[in-house]
Design an enzyme around this catalytic site. Structure first.
Site, short mmCIF file in Angstrom:
data_model
loop_
_atom_site.label_atom_id
_atom_site.label_comp_id
_atom_site.label_asym_id
_atom_site.label_seq_id
_atom_site.Cartn_x
_atom_site.Cartn_y
_atom_site.Cartn_z
CB CYS A 174 -0.98 -0.02 1.18
SG CYS A 174 -2.34 -1.16 0.86
CB SER B 163 -0.30 -8.40 5.28
OG SER B 163 1.06 -8.07 5.41
N GLY C 137 -2.33 -1.88 -4.19
CA GLY C 137 -3.70 -2.11 -4.62
C GLY C 137 -4.13 -3.55 -4.51
CD GLU C 138 -5.79 -6.03 -2.15
OE1 GLU C 138 -5.54 -7.11 -2.71
OE2 GLU C 138 -5.38 -5.73 -1.01
#
Length: 657
Positions: free
Chosen positions: A18, A68, A96-97
């Site tokens: 992040c 995490s 990000g994701e």
């Protein structure tokens, strides 16, 4: 090649981070810059307090701060991945994701036999890049800013998600290129890049006019932002070469007879799918909840995947400035546990310097403050929250989108007649009914609409800025965007403009910065490529219709959200600054900021004092104009003067201001 961190991350893998920071040098001097980059990265430890570290080779340094979320035990920073013949060819840092990472991994394994060593989403990004090239970003369904270093080709690939959910700043100087999630970290590196930290006066004028700094600008001339939907390729000693891979289109397809319900079902189905994918995490996911339909829909769909869902809302004690009761009713209706944070005026004012420090560049949206506090409260319970940002831009949720309907008769008039109407409106006294209608009807869409936030007209803008230049107006920002939407219906053009201005300049900046300030990840299921694909095809009468906004979305959610919010007016997180700036809560605080600020060479403080006095005396509501100037003055005090030192503290780690 070397690694420098607490655990020695050589050979480990990564899922997401992040906070990323990197420097690409032009002369193989990266090892000497590693300590400087690692020190700079400390200033964004809030973005990822779980696992800090650095990695470098001859040309490049990566620093990272991981929060995490997925594959917690195995996915670390940086990712080292490659094909069997070069298993550590690539290094990745990632903010990000990727919500469809399981599908991408499966597709790559089936098509090309790709092999993976972790269960995370980071490997999916690098493997996709290796096999599909730069266009792989088009297949990623998520929010992201990432950097991939190819140790064989010696080329850096950096990319940002289609809507600009995750930030990425960039600066290129004589000695190399720096890139990072937060501008404050790059400020620490300007000297080593042989760059100065000069204020961008053009960006300042844009900020005062628009209430945010539009992409790709920042308030520092030598630091820009990689725009949403864009990737860049950088080689040592060369400037970044950028390419836009995503431009929102609105290919409107009118409903065929009898097909309305099928379209509403399609909207509901794509939202269900998006929320399901956004719920993927190895930690608890909560949801923000206001009194409106957007966040309620997300929460109602999320609880289908997590029956123990916790929702969070905020508000104030002043009547008319809180949706706490409605949000609580919604939480009870869907069966969620609900947590409320009430913000008091004293803590509101005290938090402003800290909030502005986290922002990097000023954003004059008072809703930042309650968002900061509700994120702080949510972080006590969860690590990830869902939220409803993006629904208004995609489905037609702003009341201003109704304006083209009311002004349609003016569009049929010759230009000369419309200009005459405009001249007539100028002679009508302020406050007379119809003046605004005539004034706005005399202008074209491009002239009258440039987003949701204008508070300074040209005369006031010239009065407040010492270096006002009429050629630096909003058209700098809006003209290229409008040029891409010629021939579209006016509502689609307004939506398209907002996607490139208000959404990524205000809405997503405050969403990312205020949640990351509290080490909380925010996910926005409406801002999903598949959801956009469905929403973009809606005709005007399915956006603005039957006296309401987001008509098709409301129809689609009839069986999902509680009835009491289905047709409720949009309120969001309203802030009572109009009352507070005129009263004991914030008047003295505001006056003190104006007097102490060392911005006389930039701002006409006499005019600002006049605005504050007029506001206190009830002559005119200057609250948003005053707030815009105050936030800049605080920003200037922090990042230029050094006269304001925010009190940044986190229990788990020290923060260097």
């Amino acid at each position: 090649m070397a690694v420098a961190d607490d655990e020695g991350t050589r050979g480990k893998d990564v899922t997401q981070v992040c906070g990323l920071l990197g420097v690409l040098t032009k002369d193989s001097s990266a090892p000497g810059a590693a300590e400087l980059v690692a020190t700079a990265a400390e200033r964004m430890r809030h973005r990822g307090p779980d696992e800090p570290g650095t990695w470098f080779d001859d040309d490049l340094v990566f620093a990272f701060n991981r929060l995490s979320i997925i594959d917690i035990d195995h996915s670390h920073q940086p990712l080292r991945w490659g094909p069997p013949e070069a298993p550590e060819r690539y290094a990745l840092t990632f903010n990000g994701e990727i919500y469809n990472y399981l599908e991408i991994r499966e597709q790559l394994a089936d098509e090309v036999g790709a092999q993976f060593r972790t269960q995370g989403d980071g490997e999916a990004i690098v493997a996709a890049y290796h096999h599909w090239g730069p266009d792989s970003v088009r297949r990623l369904r998520g929010m992201f800013a990432f950097a991939i270093w190819d140790t064989v080709e010696r080329v850096l690939f950096i990319a940002r998600d289609p809507f600009g959910i995750k930030p990425l700043f960039i600066a290129t100087g004589p000695t190399g290129t720096a890139f990072g999630s937060e501008k404050k970290t790059i400020l620490d590196l300007l000297e080593t890049l042989e760059l100065g930290d000069e204020l961008d006066h053009r960006a300042l004028e844009h900020y005062v006019e628009l209430q945010y700094v539009p992409e790709p600008e920042s308030l520092h001339t030598n630091i820009r932002r990689l725009e949403s939907g864009t990737y860049a390729v950088v080689r040592p000693g060369a400037r970044p070469h950028t390419h836009r891979y995503f431009t929102p289109q609105f290919p409107v397809r009118p409903f065929a007879a009898g097909s309305e319900q099928a379209r509403y079902d399609e909207i509901a189905d794509v939202l269900r799918d998006s929320v399901a994918k956004h719920m993927r995490a190895d930690v608890t996911v909560g949801s923000f909840l206001s009194g409106g339909i957007d966040s309620t829909a997300i929460a109602a769909l999320a609880i289908q995947h997590n029956p123990d869902l916790i929702t969070f809302t905020t508000g104030f004690r002043r009547d008319g400035y809180s949706e706490i009761d409605v949000a609580a009713e919604s939480a009870e209706a869907i069966g969620a546990r609900h947590v409320v944070k009430v913000v008091e005026p004293e803590e509101f004012a005290a938090a402003i310097p800290e909030i502005v420090w986290y922002l990097d560049d000023p954003v004059a949206d008072p809703a930042l403050v309650p968002l900061y506090f509700v994120a702080k409260e949510a972080r006590k319970h969860v690590k990830v929250v869902l939220s409803g940002e993006g629904a208004d831009e995609l489905f037609g949720g702003y009341t201003i989108y109704k304006e083209p309907l009311s002004l349609a008769p003016f569009d049929k008039l010759p230009t000369s007649v419309r200009r005459g109407i405009g001249a007539l409106s100028d002679r009508i006294p302020e406050g007379v009914r119809g003046k605004s209608l005539l004034h706005r009807g005399s202008m074209t869409l491009e002239e009258r609409y440039y987003g949701n936030a204008r508070s300074f007209d040209d005369a006031r803008l010239q009065a407040v800025l010492r270096d006002y230049r009429p050629e630096w107006t909003h058209t700098d920002v809006t003209a290229p965007i409008y040029a891409r939407s010629r021939g579209w219906d006016p509502v689609a053009r307004m939506q398209h403009l907002d996607l490139f201005t208000w959404l990524r300049g205000d809405i997503l900046v405050k969403a990312d910065k205020m949640t990351m300030a509290n080490s909380l990840e925010l996910r926005v299921p409406f801002l999903d490529p598949e959801v956009f694909s469905v929403a973009s095809r809606l005709p005007v009468d399915q956006k603005i219709s039957h006296g309401t906004t987001k008509y098709a979305l409301r129809r689609a959610l009839e069986q999902i959200v509680p009835p009491h919010v289905l047709h409720r007016k949009k309120l969001g997180f309203p802030v009572p600054i109009r009352h507070w700036l005129a009263g004991p809560e914030l008047y003295d605080w505001a006056h003190d900021i104006i007097e102490k600020s060392q911005t006389d060479h930039l701002i006409n403080k006499a005019f600002v004092r006049q605005m504050l006095t007029e506001h206190r005396d009830g002559v005119v509501d200057n609250s948003r104009r005053i707030w815009t100037v105050l936030i800049f003055m605080v920003w200037h005090g922090i990042f230029v003067e050094g006269s304001i030192v925010p009190q940044i503290s986190h229990e788990r780690y020290p923060v260097r201001i």
